[in-house]
Scaffold this motif. Structure first.
Motif, mmCIF file in Angstrom:
data_model
loop_
_atom_site.group_PDB
_atom_site.id
_atom_site.type_symbol
_atom_site.label_atom_id
_atom_site.label_comp_id
_atom_site.label_asym_id
_atom_site.label_seq_id
_atom_site.Cartn_x
_atom_site.Cartn_y
_atom_site.Cartn_z
ATOM 1 N N GLY A 1 0.796 -1.220 0.000
ATOM 2 C CA GLY A 1 0.000 0.000 0.000
ATOM 3 C C GLY A 1 0.829 1.271 0.000
ATOM 4 N N THR A 2 0.138 2.386 0.254
ATOM 5 C CA THR A 2 0.767 3.694 0.292
ATOM 6 C C THR A 2 1.350 3.938 1.689
ATOM 7 O OG1 THR A 2 -1.304 4.773 0.936
ATOM 8 C CG2 THR A 2 -0.863 4.547 -1.422
ATOM 9 N N ARG A 3 1.815 5.152 1.924
ATOM 10 C CA ARG A 3 2.391 5.482 3.237
ATOM 11 C C ARG A 3 1.335 5.482 4.341
ATOM 12 N NH1 ARG A 3 5.655 10.866 3.290
ATOM 13 N NH2 ARG A 3 6.228 10.014 5.330
ATOM 14 N N PHE A 4 0.048 5.687 3.949
ATOM 15 C CA PHE A 4 -1.008 5.857 4.946
ATOM 16 C C PHE A 4 -2.099 4.807 4.735
ATOM 17 C CE2 PHE A 4 0.509 9.889 3.151
ATOM 18 C CZ PHE A 4 1.289 10.343 4.203
ATOM 19 N N GLY A 5 -2.662 4.319 5.825
ATOM 20 C CA GLY A 5 -3.740 3.354 5.705
ATOM 21 C C GLY A 5 -4.083 2.741 7.043
ATOM 22 N N ALA A 6 -4.955 1.699 6.998
ATOM 23 C CA ALA A 6 -5.378 1.013 8.214
ATOM 24 C C ALA A 6 -5.567 -0.464 7.909
ATOM 25 C CB ALA A 6 -6.676 1.623 8.751
ATOM 26 N N TRP A 7 -5.246 -1.301 8.901
ATOM 27 C CA TRP A 7 -5.534 -2.732 8.804
ATOM 28 C C TRP A 7 -5.916 -3.214 10.199
ATOM 29 C CZ3 TRP A 7 -2.341 -7.142 10.320
ATOM 30 C CH2 TRP A 7 -1.244 -6.771 11.113
ATOM 31 N N MET A 8 -6.742 -4.249 10.289
ATOM 32 C CA MET A 8 -7.313 -4.590 11.591
ATOM 33 C C MET A 8 -7.918 -5.979 11.576
ATOM 34 S SD MET A 8 -10.260 -1.907 10.789
ATOM 35 C CE MET A 8 -9.151 -1.256 9.559
ATOM 36 N N THR A 9 -8.126 -6.504 12.791
ATOM 37 C CA THR A 9 -8.924 -7.707 13.006
ATOM 38 C C THR A 9 -10.006 -7.352 14.024
ATOM 39 O OG1 THR A 9 -7.464 -8.485 14.777
ATOM 40 C CG2 THR A 9 -6.979 -9.249 12.540
ATOM 41 N N ASP A 10 -10.983 -8.256 14.160
ATOM 42 C CA ASP A 10 -12.118 -8.004 15.051
ATOM 43 C C ASP A 10 -11.795 -8.510 16.459
ATOM 44 O OD1 ASP A 10 -14.537 -7.754 16.342
ATOM 45 O OD2 ASP A 10 -15.725 -8.549 14.677
ATOM 46 N N PRO A 11 -11.715 -7.613 17.474
ATOM 47 C CA PRO A 11 -11.380 -8.074 18.834
ATOM 48 C C PRO A 11 -12.472 -8.923 19.470
ATOM 49 C CG PRO A 11 -11.981 -5.750 18.866
ATOM 50 C CD PRO A 11 -11.890 -6.146 17.426
ATOM 51 N N LEU A 12 -13.707 -8.874 18.951
ATOM 52 C CA LEU A 12 -14.801 -9.670 19.511
ATOM 53 C C LEU A 12 -15.050 -10.958 18.740
ATOM 54 C CD1 LEU A 12 -17.469 -7.007 20.551
ATOM 55 C CD2 LEU A 12 -15.603 -7.993 21.879
ATOM 56 N N ALA A 13 -14.272 -11.222 17.697
ATOM 57 C CA ALA A 13 -14.447 -12.448 16.923
ATOM 58 C C ALA A 13 -13.950 -13.649 17.719
ATOM 59 C CB ALA A 13 -13.689 -12.346 15.600
ATOM 60 N N SER A 14 -14.453 -14.820 17.364
ATOM 61 C CA SER A 14 -14.008 -16.040 18.028
ATOM 62 C C SER A 14 -12.563 -16.335 17.650
ATOM 63 C CB SER A 14 -14.904 -17.219 17.620
ATOM 64 O OG SER A 14 -14.728 -17.502 16.235
ATOM 65 N N THR A 15 -11.940 -17.205 18.426
ATOM 66 C CA THR A 15 -10.534 -17.526 18.172
ATOM 67 C C THR A 15 -10.338 -18.214 16.827
ATOM 68 O OG1 THR A 15 -10.832 -19.601 19.392
ATOM 69 C CG2 THR A 15 -9.983 -17.697 20.623
ATOM 70 N N ARG A 16 -11.403 -18.827 16.298
ATOM 71 C CA ARG A 16 -11.299 -19.480 14.986
ATOM 72 C C ARG A 16 -11.474 -18.489 13.840
ATOM 73 N NH1 ARG A 16 -15.669 -24.131 15.779
ATOM 74 N NH2 ARG A 16 -16.722 -22.306 16.671
ATOM 75 N N ASN A 17 -11.960 -17.300 14.156
ATOM 76 C CA ASN A 17 -12.181 -16.281 13.127
ATOM 77 C C ASN A 17 -10.996 -15.312 13.135
ATOM 78 O OD1 ASN A 17 -12.993 -14.211 11.460
ATOM 79 N ND2 ASN A 17 -15.020 -13.962 12.377
ATOM 80 N N ASN A 18 -10.158 -15.404 12.121
ATOM 81 C CA ASN A 18 -8.958 -14.564 12.044
ATOM 82 C C ASN A 18 -8.955 -13.686 10.793
ATOM 83 O OD1 ASN A 18 -7.584 -15.584 14.444
ATOM 84 N ND2 ASN A 18 -7.389 -17.503 13.298
ATOM 85 N N ARG A 19 -10.134 -13.220 10.406
ATOM 86 C CA ARG A 19 -10.214 -12.383 9.206
ATOM 87 C C ARG A 19 -9.483 -11.045 9.414
ATOM 88 N NH1 ARG A 19 -16.396 -11.996 7.580
ATOM 89 N NH2 ARG A 19 -16.602 -11.872 9.865
ATOM 90 N N VAL A 20 -8.912 -10.552 8.322
ATOM 91 C CA VAL A 20 -8.165 -9.294 8.319
ATOM 92 C C VAL A 20 -8.828 -8.352 7.323
ATOM 93 C CG1 VAL A 20 -5.935 -8.195 7.875
ATOM 94 C CG2 VAL A 20 -6.022 -10.472 8.922
ATOM 95 N N TRP A 21 -8.976 -7.075 7.714
ATOM 96 C CA TRP A 21 -9.523 -6.057 6.816
ATOM 97 C C TRP A 21 -8.453 -5.003 6.533
ATOM 98 C CZ3 TRP A 21 -12.329 -8.480 10.569
ATOM 99 C CH2 TRP A 21 -13.479 -9.159 10.134
ATOM 100 N N TYR A 22 -8.490 -4.483 5.321
ATOM 101 C CA TYR A 22 -7.392 -3.640 4.813
ATOM 102 C C TYR A 22 -7.987 -2.435 4.090
ATOM 103 C CZ TYR A 22 -3.145 -2.705 1.966
ATOM 104 O OH TYR A 22 -2.043 -2.146 1.356
ATOM 105 N N MET A 23 -7.583 -1.214 4.533
ATOM 106 C CA MET A 23 -8.098 0.023 3.940
ATOM 107 C C MET A 23 -6.916 0.931 3.613
ATOM 108 S SD MET A 23 -11.258 0.421 6.676
ATOM 109 C CE MET A 23 -12.061 1.831 5.908
ATOM 110 N N ASP A 24 -6.581 1.049 2.335
ATOM 111 C CA ASP A 24 -5.405 1.800 1.905
ATOM 112 C C ASP A 24 -5.763 3.275 1.694
ATOM 113 O OD1 ASP A 24 -2.882 2.416 1.083
ATOM 114 O OD2 ASP A 24 -3.019 1.453 -0.873
ATOM 115 N N GLY A 25 -4.886 4.176 2.175
ATOM 116 C CA GLY A 25 -5.097 5.610 1.994
ATOM 117 C C GLY A 25 -5.910 6.217 3.122
ATOM 118 N N TYR A 26 -5.955 7.572 3.148
ATOM 119 C CA TYR A 26 -6.693 8.252 4.212
ATOM 120 C C TYR A 26 -7.861 9.101 3.688
ATOM 121 C CZ TYR A 26 -3.901 12.424 3.023
ATOM 122 O OH TYR A 26 -3.320 13.473 2.369
ATOM 123 N N SER A 27 -8.124 9.085 2.395
ATOM 124 C CA SER A 27 -9.272 9.844 1.871
ATOM 125 C C SER A 27 -9.573 9.380 0.451
ATOM 126 C CB SER A 27 -8.982 11.356 1.870
ATOM 127 O OG SER A 27 -7.966 11.656 0.923
#
Length: 454
Positions: A211-237
């Protein structure tokens, strides 16, 4: 060289005496010696014509003497060459000895420097270990409690085994109640262990570079231990596409499972996924949007009253980072600034379903002077910069409504942080650092209270 010169002078004197016996009438001239510019000996004899003394006994004696002088001169030349060669060798050895002395001095200086550096490293390591001493002391107390739990479990296991052998020997309902009480106590203990005070940040571990210099990536803190999905959002606008990966391994490999097109573009990089929904700041507004990944629709949106937006009160790096949505062990929060609070940081706890503000705390820390921030156990931690040398500098407790200045350094490996978010399930900080997705681990100091203390 001086010995050779003296030997040569001896032959010259002998030759001169012989010349005196011959006499000047026989045509002989005075014999002389000298040294050239290189210090070599030079012998000179002017002899008469051969016809005058070819058969004279003294002439033959002189001829023999001249031959000896010539042989001696050659020997002296050889010795001179050897002496010069030996002298050059000695000079070379002297230079080498000087070089060795210099190297020995350098090695000695380096040894002292290394010892001083090693001593300082040991001292630094001891300083790092000091804050962990009370933690270890607390863990000693925890170990006793856990040991008691283990003993009760062993006792219950023995009882259950006996029941299997002789059904009806014990009151099953009473046994079941004991198991439930033990389970409740265990869960209560674990609940108390979840929260604590931030003591240390270690890492980072680089997960991926993309990605670029700016962005966000995350997992769900309330998801079960078997759910390890990752979400990716590149850029800030000016973007509304969110990529989803089924696992962290897929994220590293770049295997996208699904791409979502949001109904509104986002602003900033301070988004979170919480209990299956994405929470983000709507572009050019102070509105927070809740978007469901399951239904692909907006479940709620609400304006954050008086909150600055669109670089009115951003973090130090800018990027429309005015509104920061975050979550911890105690729920969902939003950090922002208002004109009413003179541009200082405001903390609000919000309802994850309706996005209504439940409670608000006004701090005296300027939002524009904050590098990034994150919540752990109801305490907001603020970094002093987004660049190299950044550290956690300020902490505000919503439980006591009090703040303190702290000093918790961390390694800003890629020199520009544009997203820093705490994940309570992973007990880790997710970071977007100059086009690198990295994770920091955190160490918390746990204070476990007994039932009598509550």
């Amino acid at each position: 060289m001086y010995v050779l010169s003296a030997l040569m002078n001896h032959f010259v004197l002998s030759l001169k005496k012989l010349l005196k016996t011959i006499g000047p009438k026989e045509g002989w001239q005075v014999y002389s010696s000298a040294q050239d510019a290189d210090g070599r000996c030079i012998c000179t004899v002017v002899a008469p014509e051969q016809s005058l003394c070819s058969r004279d006994a003294k002439s033959r004696q002189l001829h023999q003497l001249l031959e000896k002088v010539q042989n001696m001169s050659q020997s002296i030349e050889v010795l001179n060459l050897r002496t010069q060669r030996d002298f050059q060798y000695v000079m070379k050895m002297e230079n080498q000895m000087k070089g060795l002395r210099t190297k020995f001095r350098q090695i000695e200086d380096d040894r002292k420097s290394i010892m001083a550096r090693n001593f300082q490293e040991l001292k630094d390591k001891m300083d790092e270990l000091k804050p962990l001493i009370p933690v270890l002391e607390q863990y000693k107390m925890d170990a006793v409690l856990i040991s008691q739990f283990k003993e009760e479990i062993r006792n219950l296991s023995v009882v259950l085994t006996g029941i299997q052998e002789e059904l009806g020997a014990y009151d099953y309902d009473e046994l079941y109640r004991r198991v439930l009480r033990l389970d409740s106590r265990l869960r209560s203990c674990m609940g108390k262990l979840t929260c604590g005070k931030l003591m240390k940040i270690t890492g980072p571990v680089t997960i991926k570079t993309s990605g670029t210099r700016f962005g966000a990536w995350m997992t769900d803190p309330l998801a079960s231990t078997r759910n390890n999905r990752v979400w990716y959002m590149d850029g800030y606008s000016n973007n509304k596409f969110v990529r989803e990966y089924k696992t962290l391994e897929d994220f590293v490999s770049g295997v996208v499972s699904r791409t979502y097109s949001l109904p509104f573009k986002w602003e900033g990089t301070n988004h979170i996924v919480y209990n299956g929904s994405l929470y983000y700041n709507k572009y050019q507004s102070n509105i927070i949007v809740k978007y469901s990944f399951e239904t692909g629709s907006v479940l709620a949106q609400r304006a954050l009253e008086f909150a600055g937006f669109h670089n009115m009160y951003p973090y130090t790096w800018g990027g429309y980072s005015d509104i920061d949505v975050m979550a911890d062990e105690l729920g969902m929060w939003v950090v922002y600034a208002t004109n009413q609070n003179a541009g200082n940081v405001v903390i609000s706890q919000i309802d994850p379903d309706t996005l209504q503000v439940r409670q608000t705390w006004n701090t005296e820390y300027s939002k524009r002077n904050a590098g990034e921030s994150f919540m752990i156990c109801g305490t907001l931690y603020i970094t002093n910069s987004h660049l190299s040398g950044a550290k956690v500098y300020y902490a505000y407790s919503t439980k006591t409504s009090a703040y303190e200045y702290i000093d918790i350094p961390f390694h800003n490996q890629y020199f520009h942080i544009s997203m820093l978010d705490y994940n309570a399930r992973e007990r880790a900080l997710y970071v977007w650092n100059n086009g690198h997705q990295v994770i920091f681990n955190v160490t918390l100091f746990h204070v476990i209270k007994s039932d009598d203390d509550s």
